[in-house]
Design a protein around this motif. Structure first.
Motif, PDB file in Angstrom:
ATOM      1  N   ASN A  15     -56.295  82.223  66.913  1.00 58.32           N
ATOM      2  CA  ASN A  15     -55.490  81.413  67.433  1.00 58.32           C
ATOM      3  C   ASN A  15     -54.071  81.287  67.360  1.00 58.32           C
ATOM      4  O   ASN A  15     -53.351  80.957  68.040  1.00 58.32           O
ATOM      5  N   ASP A  18     -50.579  87.400  68.120  1.00 63.47           N
ATOM      6  CA  ASP A  18     -49.745  87.847  69.253  1.00 63.47           C
ATOM      7  C   ASP A  18     -50.838  89.044  69.937  1.00 63.47           C
ATOM      8  O   ASP A  18     -51.905  89.193  69.435  1.00 63.47           O
ATOM      9  N   GLU A  19     -50.495  89.590  71.170  1.00 61.63           N
ATOM     10  CA  GLU A  19     -51.335  90.432  71.741  1.00 61.63           C
ATOM     11  C   GLU A  19     -51.488  91.582  71.307  1.00 61.63           C
ATOM     12  O   GLU A  19     -52.739  92.220  71.044  1.00 61.63           O
ATOM     13  N   ARG A  20     -50.719  92.187  70.259  1.00 63.84           N
ATOM     14  CA  ARG A  20     -51.151  93.254  69.622  1.00 63.84           C
ATOM     15  C   ARG A  20     -52.307  93.148  68.545  1.00 63.84           C
ATOM     16  O   ARG A  20     -53.176  94.032  68.727  1.00 63.84           O
ATOM     17  N   LEU A  22     -54.391  90.885  68.791  1.00 63.46           N
ATOM     18  CA  LEU A  22     -55.807  90.384  69.347  1.00 63.46           C
ATOM     19  C   LEU A  22     -56.340  91.891  70.063  1.00 63.46           C
ATOM     20  O   LEU A  22     -57.612  91.981  69.954  1.00 63.46           O
ATOM     21  N   LYS A  23     -55.590  92.609  70.432  1.00 58.00           N
ATOM     22  CA  LYS A  23     -56.196  94.124  70.797  1.00 58.00           C
ATOM     23  C   LYS A  23     -56.629  94.791  69.752  1.00 58.00           C
ATOM     24  O   LYS A  23     -57.633  95.426  69.824  1.00 58.00           O
ATOM     25  N   LYS A  26     -60.127  93.018  68.918  1.00 56.30           N
ATOM     26  CA  LYS A  26     -61.118  93.281  69.888  1.00 56.30           C
ATOM     27  C   LYS A  26     -61.550  94.742  69.873  1.00 56.30           C
ATOM     28  O   LYS A  26     -62.937  95.003  69.908  1.00 56.30           O
TER      29      LYS A  26
END
Length: 81
Positions: A15, A18-20, A22-23, A26
């Motif tokens: 939550n 940052d995007e990094r 999250l990638k 994933k």
């Protein structure tokens, strides 16, 4: 730490990630899912999701090349068993 506590802890990270991050998360999840056992062979050997997908792709190619036995041919062959 049990599964519930781990889930809550990971969700807190996600939550606020940052995007990094999250990638990365994933990619780890997708890799984990590809190696998940989703079936077993007739011999009892475990089949992972990635192996299963590969076997399906091979089977589709065999069908496209006409490499299969029709129901009628199989029934005729069975008469000679």
């Amino acid at each position: 730490m049990g599964a519930l506590e781990l889930r809550e802890s990971v969700l807190e990270y996600i939550n606020t990630a940052d995007e990094r991050l999250l990638k990365v998360v994933k990619a780890v999840i997708e890799s984990y899912q590809e190696e998940e056992i989703v079936a077993f062979s007739v011999e009892g050997k475990p089949i992972t999701r990635s192996d299963y997908k590969a076997q399906l792709a091979d089977a589709k190619l065999e069908i496209e090349r006409g490499e299969y036995t029709s129901q009628e041919d199989l029934e005729n062959e069975a008469k000679n068993w």
